[in-house]
Scaffold this active site. Structure first.
Site, PDB file in Angstrom:
ATOM      1  N   ASP A   1      -6.170  41.531 -16.146  1.00  0.00           N
ATOM      2  CA  ASP A   1      -6.066  41.037 -17.647  1.00  0.00           C
ATOM      3  C   ASP A   1      -5.121  41.754 -18.356  1.00  0.00           C
ATOM      4  O   ASP A   1      -5.184  42.958 -18.341  1.00  0.00           O
ATOM      5  CB  ASP A   1      -7.285  41.007 -18.220  1.00  0.00           C
TER       6      ASP A   1
ATOM      7  N   HIS B   1      -4.459  41.024 -22.003  1.00  0.00           N
ATOM      8  CA  HIS B   1      -4.842  41.004 -23.164  1.00  0.00           C
ATOM      9  C   HIS B   1      -5.511  42.042 -23.828  1.00  0.00           C
ATOM     10  O   HIS B   1      -6.400  42.351 -23.237  1.00  0.00           O
ATOM     11  CB  HIS B   1      -5.606  39.637 -23.363  1.00  0.00           C
TER      12      HIS B   1
ATOM     13  N   SER C   1     -11.487  38.052 -15.155  1.00  0.00           N
ATOM     14  CA  SER C   1     -11.974  39.413 -15.902  1.00  0.00           C
ATOM     15  C   SER C   1     -13.300  39.608 -15.911  1.00  0.00           C
ATOM     16  O   SER C   1     -13.962  40.479 -15.989  1.00  0.00           O
ATOM     17  CB  SER C   1     -11.439  39.296 -17.269  1.00  0.00           C
TER      18      SER C   1
END
Length: 858
Positions: free
Chosen positions: A734, A736, A787
Site C-alpha cells: 500500500d 497511501h 492491506s
C-alpha cells in the site's frame, strides 16, 4: 490532429474511460507492490489489461503510471526508472490500441503522490518545488513517450494539483505539444476535498490550466458521486466522472455490480450532465462494458464557450465571484505597513493574535484578506510564509481568498507556493519595463492567481486621468496579448491623498473616479481596486472624518461607477446617511472638485466635526460576556478553537487551578482534543482545523515542559522518564500515506515521539523497529483491500515476538468489524480500530496511562 479529434468527440458523444488497473493487478492477479514497475517486468500483462478495457468499449485508456514519479518510486529504490516506466507504459497502451483497430486515446495517468502540501507540518521534507520537480519529470516523460493527454486524478489537495499544473504548463511550452488535461478530484463525505476546499473552489483554483475536463473519481460509489454533479455543471469545459464500484464493505471489498453502477449513472447520462464516464477502484472490464453501453445511448453535456467578459473568480476554501457592479471589500489590517498593532505582533512573534486580526476582518465583512510583511526589520519572505501557513489552517480566515501583497518579487514567488486556492498578487506594473511585467504576470498566472496592476510605468506614478488611462490601456494590451485572462487583471489607478492644500492635488479624487469608470468601459473584463487609507491621509487622528471621506468616495466610485474592489478595514465602513450634512457636502465638493476652495472648507468643517449619529461598526460593539468561566475550561475551549490570544498567561492561571502541569495536560488540554475528535467525527470540523488544534496543544505542552520536567524529577521513580513513543507505517502493498502523515503531525503535537516508517513497509521491519525503540504504540495504515491481510500478518508477527504493545489500525480499508474478526484474533495484545486522527490522542493517552489502560482495554 488527435487532440482536435478528442475535443470534437467530446461535443458529439459521451466518451468512456477505462476502469481500475489496480483492481485487475491486485485482485485478479494477486499482485502486490508497485504495479507501475510491471510496465518494465511484465509489459504484456499491462497491454492485456488495456486490451480488455478497449474490448469493453473504453475510448480513453489510462497508463499504468499512477505512482511513476520520483517521490513514490523512491520507496522501491526505483526513482531512476521514471522515464523507462512512462515510456513502456505508453507503448503498452499504444500496442493495445493497434490491436483493437479503432480510435482511442491514451491518458498519461498522474496520481497525487502520497504527499500533501496543504496539510503537512512545517518541517516536512517535501515542498512545492520538490513535488513540482517530480511531476515535471513524470509529465515530460509521458508527453515525450506519446501520451495523447494527461489525467491528473484522485486530487485531495489542490496545492498538489497546482504543482502538477505548473509542471504541465512548462512541458507544454518546452515540447510545443497541446497535451489536453483531465483533472479529477476526490471528495470526502462533507463534499469537500480532504484539504478543506469546496468543489466549486477547487474548480476555480485550477482554472488557469484551462483543462479539457474537470470531474470526480474515487472516494464514492456512483450513487454518492452523482450527488455532486450539479456543482460541476457551471464548468466551462467537459465534465467527467469515474467513481468506485461502491464503497468498501466491512471487509474492505468493493461490491457494486456493473448493473448497480449503470443504474446509478443512467439518469445523469440521460440528462446530459457528462462528457466522460468510467470507473475507479473496484471496477473491471465488465463494469466498463456496461457503462460504455449506457454512454453510447446518452447525449453529451453541452460544453459552454468561455465568456471573455466573465467576472473574476477567486478562491480560498470557498469560491468568491468578484461582481463587476458591486464592491468587494479587501481586509487591510494584516499589513505591517498599515497597522502598527499588526506590525508589533509580527515582530513579537505573536502569530495567534495576528491571525485573530485576520479573523476579525472576515467577521466584519472582508471577502479577501490582504497580507503584507514588507518592513525593513523583518524577513518578509519568512514572516509571510509563517503567517500564510497559519492563516490557511484558520477556517474563518482560510475560507476567503488571500491577497499576497509585497513589493518584493521573491516574497510573491515563495508565497504563491503555499496557497491552494486562487489568490490575488498585489502588485505588478510597467515601472521596470514591459518584458519584466509580462514575465511576472505569466508566472503569477501559471501559479493560478489573479493580479493587481498598478498604474505605474517607466515614467513613474500616474496621477492624472490622462496618465492613469494611458498606462492602464497599455498594460491591458500587453497582458492580454501575452495570454492573461482579462478577468484576472485588476487595475489600481492610484488612490492619492485629497485635501492636502496643494493645488495640483485637487483633482486626485475626481481623476480616480473618472479613471475607474473609463477602465470598466474601455478595458473589458478588467477590475478596479485601490487602497482607501491613502485617500484620507490628511486627516490622520480624526477617524470619523476619514471614514466619512471613504464612504462618500465609495458612493461615487464603487459598484456600477467602476471600482469593484477596495482595500479597507470593513469594520470602519459607515453609512453615508449618518454623516452630518455640512461634512458630507464638504467632502463631496473636495472629491468631485466642485469648488476652488473645497479643500479649505473641508478642513474647516472637519475641525469642528465630532461623530453624532455614527453607526457603530462590529469592531466597536461590546463583546458578549465570556461564558467560559474558569481558566481550565477556557484552556480546553482554546484547544478546540486552535487559538489563544494570551496562552502563557492562561496556562499559568489554569495550572494554579489544576494543581500541576501533569494535571493540566491530562485534564483540560486532553479534554479539548477529545472535543476536537468528536467535532471532526460529526463533520463539524475540517481536517486543517484539527491540525491547527493539535499545534496549539503542542505549543501548550512546550510551554509546560519545564514544569513537567520539574514534577518528574520530584516524583519518586520518575527520574529519566521519557516521552511516549509511537511507530507508524503504511503496510506492505500500500502506498497511501496521507492519513498516516496527519496522524504523525497530530500525535507529535500531543507529546509523542513518532517514528514514521513510511509506506510499503514489511511486517518484519515494523515489529523489529517497534521492539528496538520500545514503542508504546504501533499504528498501521492502509487504504486498499490487500492491506487488511497485511495488517493481520503484522499482528501475527507481533504475537510471535511476544509483544503486548497496543496495536492501532486505521485507513479507508479498515473497519471496526474487520479489526475485531480478522486482526484482533491474531494478537493477544490490545488491538483497536481508529476512525480518524482527531480522536486518536485521547485513546492513546488512555492506553499509555497505567491508571486508565486496563479500563480502556477492557
Amino acid at each position: 490532429m488527435i487532440h482536435n479529434d478528442i475535443h470534437q468527440a467530446l461535443r458529439e458523444r459521451v466518451l468512456t474511460l477505462d476502469g481500475a488497473m489496480g483492481t485487475m493487478l491486485q485482485t485478479d492477479r494477486a499482485e502486490a507492490g508497485c504495479i507501475d514497475l510491471l510496465c518494465l517486468s511484465s509489459p504484456a500483462t499491462i497491454e492485456d489489461i488495456h486490451l480488455q478495457y478497449l474490448q469493453a468499449g473504453a475510448d480513453i485508456i489510462t497508463t499504468d503510471t499512477f505512482n511513476a514519479n520520483a517521490l513514490s518510486l523512491a520507496r522501491y529504490g526505483a526513482s531512476h526508472l521514471v522515464d523507462d516506466i512512462c515510456r513502456e507504459a505508453v507503448a503498452a497502451a499504444r500496442r493495445a490500441i493497434r490491436r483493437i483497430g479503432r480510435q482511442a486515446w491514451i491518458a498519461g495517468d498522474v496520481g497525487p503522490t502520497g504527499k500533501s502540501l496543504s496539510m503537512t507540518s512545517d518541517d516536512t521534507d517535501v515542498d512545492f518545488d520538490t513535488l513540482r520537480a517530480a511531476y515535471l519529470e513524470q509529465i515530460d516523460a509521458l508527453a515525450r513517450a506519446g501520451a495523447d493527454l494527461i489525467l491528473l486524478e484522485t486530487i485531495f489537495d489542490t496545492l498538489n494539483a497546482k504543482a502538477a499544473i505548473s509542471a504541465l504548463l512548462e512541458v507544454r511550452e518546452s515540447t510545443g505539444l497541446e497535451l489536453p488535461l483531465m483533472v479529477s478530484a476526490t471528495l470526502t463525505e462533507s463534499g469537500r476535498l480532504l484539504s478543506g476546499q469546496t468543489l466549486e473552489a477547487f474548480i476555480v483554483s485550477i482554472s488557469h490550466a484551462r483543462p479539457m475536463s474537470v470531474g470526480l473519481n474515487c472516494g464514492f460509489g456512483a450513487e454518492q458521486a452523482i450527488e455532486f454533479l450539479p456543482q460541476l455543471q457551471h464548468a466551462t469545459c467537459a465534465v467527467s466522472l469515474h467513481p468506485n464500484a461502491g464503497l468498501p464493505d466491512a471487509m474492505g471489498c468493493y461490491t457494486s455490480t456493473p448493473s448497480d453502477m449503470t443504474a446509478a449513472l443512467r439518469r445523469p447520462l440521460a440528462d446530459g450532465m457528462l462528457n466522460i464516464v468510467g470507473g475507479c477502484c473496484g471496477t473491471t472490464p465488465a463494469h466498463i462494458r456496461a457503462i460504455a453501453a449506457e454512454a453510447a445511448a446518452a447525449r453529451p453535456r453541452n460544453i459552454p464557450n468561455c465568456d471573455p467578459a466573465a467576472p473574476l473568480r477567486l478562491a480560498g476554501l470557498e469560491a468568491l465571484t468578484v461582481a463587476p457592479d458591486r464592491l468587494t471589500p479587501v481586509g487591510e489590517r494584516c499589513n505591517v505597513a498599515g497597522s502598527r498593532k499588526f506590525l508589533r505582533l509580527i515582530k513579537e512573534g505573536n502569530l495567534n493574535e495576528a491571525i485573530a486580526i485576520a479573523a476579525a476582518q472576515t467577521d466584519a465583512g472582508a471577502r479577501i484578506i490582504d497580507i503584507n510583511m514588507d518592513d525593513a526589520l523583518l524577513d518578509a519572505a519568512r514572516e509571510m510564509q509563517r503567517f500564510v501557513r497559519l492563516a490557511s489552517a484558520e477556517p474563518d480566515v482560510a475560507r476567503v481568498p488571500f491577497m499576497i501583497d509585497s513589493s518584493q518579487w521573491e516574497v510573491v514567488e515563495s508565497t504563491l507556493k503555499l496557497v491552494q486556492g486562487k489568490p490575488v498578487v498585489n502588485s505588478i506594473s510597467l515601472k521596470e519595463g514591459e518584458e519584466e511585467m509580462i514575465r511576472r504576470a505569466r508566472h503569477i498566472s501559471s501559479m493560478g492567481a489573479a493580479m493587481v496592476v498598478m498604474a505605474f510605468d517607466e515614467r513613474g506614478q500616474a496621477d492624472t486621468f490622462e496618465r492613469k488611462t494611458e498606462v492602464c490601456a497599455r498594460a491591458y494590451r500587453l497582458l492580454t496579448d501575452a495570454g492573461i485572462a482579462p478577468s484576472d487583471i485588476i487595475f489600481d489607478p492610484n488612490i492619492l491623498a485629497v485635501a492636502t492644500g496643494i493645488e495640483h492635488h485637487a483633482r486626485y479624487g475626481l481623476d480616480f473616479i473618472r479613471a475607474a469608470r473609463w477602465i470598466r468601459q474601455n478595458l473589458p473584463g478588467a477590475g478596479v481596486s485601490g487602497g482607501l487609507s491613502n485617500l484620507s491621509f490628511s486627516f490622520r487622528g480624526n477617524n470619523f472624518v476619514r471614514e466619512a471621506i471613504h464612504a462618500i468616495f465609495l458612493a461615487n466610485a464603487a459598484g456600477s461607477s467602476g471600482m469593484n474592489m477596495a482595500i479597507v478595514n470593513p469594520s470602519t465602513l459607515i453609512d453615508t446617511a449618518t454623516i452630518p450634512e455640512p461634512l458630507a457636502e464638504a467632502i463631496t465638493d473636495t472629491l468631485l472638485c466642485r469648488r476652488a476652495d473645497a479643500d479649505e472648507r473641508l478642513i474647516a468643517v472637519a475641525a469642528s466635526t465630532d461623530a453624532p449619529g455614527r453607526k457603530a461598526s462590529p469592531a466597536t460593539q461590546p463583546e458578549a460576556p465570556d461564558t467560559v468561566s474558569t481558566p481550565c475550561s477556557r484552556l480546553a475551549d482554546a484547544v478546540v478553537k486552535g487559538r489563544a490570544d494570551a496562552l502563557p498567561t492562561l496556562l499559568q492561571e489554569a495550572q494554579a487551578e489544576a494543581g500541576s502541569a501533569f494535571a493540566l495536560v491530562e485534564g483540560p488540554l486532553m479534554q479539548g482534543m477529545d472535543r476536537v475528535g468528536h467535532l471532526f467525527g460529526e463533520g463539524r470540523m475540517f481536517l486543517p482545523q484539527v491540525v491547527k488544534s493539535a499545534r496549539l496543544m503542542q505549543q501548550a505542552v512546550e510551554l509546560l515542559t519545564p514544569a513537567i520536567e520539574a514534577e518528574k524529577a520530584a516524583a519518586p521513580g520518575n527520574a529519566g522518564r521519557r516521552n511516549p513513543r509511537m511507530v507508524i507505517a503504511t503496510v506492505r502493498g500500500d502506498v497511501h500515506d496521507i492519513g498516516k502523515n496527519i496522524v504523525a503531525v497530530v500525535m507529535r503535537c500531543n507529546g509523542f515521539d513518532v517514528t514514521d516508517l513510511g509506506v510499503m513497509v514489511e511486517g518484519e521491519r515494523i515489529v523489529s523497529e517497534a521492539q528496538r525503540l520500545e514503542a508504546d504504540l504501533v499504528g498501521l495504515s492502509g487504504l486498499i483491500t490487500p492491506s487488511l491481510a497485511e495488517m493481520a500478518e503484522v499482528a501475527r508477527l507481533m504475537q510471535q515476538a511476544g509483544m503486548s504493545t497496543p496495536l492501532l489500525v486505521g485507513g479507508a480499508a479498515a473497519s471496526v468489524l474487520h479489526t475485531a474478526l480478522r486482526i484482533a484474533p491474531c494478537y493477544s495484545g490490545p488491538t483497536f480500530y481508529t476512525h480518524d486522527a482527531a480522536s486518536l490522542p485521547t485513546l492513546a493517552a488512555k492506553l499509555i496511562d497505567p491508571r486508565q489502560a486496563d479500563e480502556t482495554i477492557s
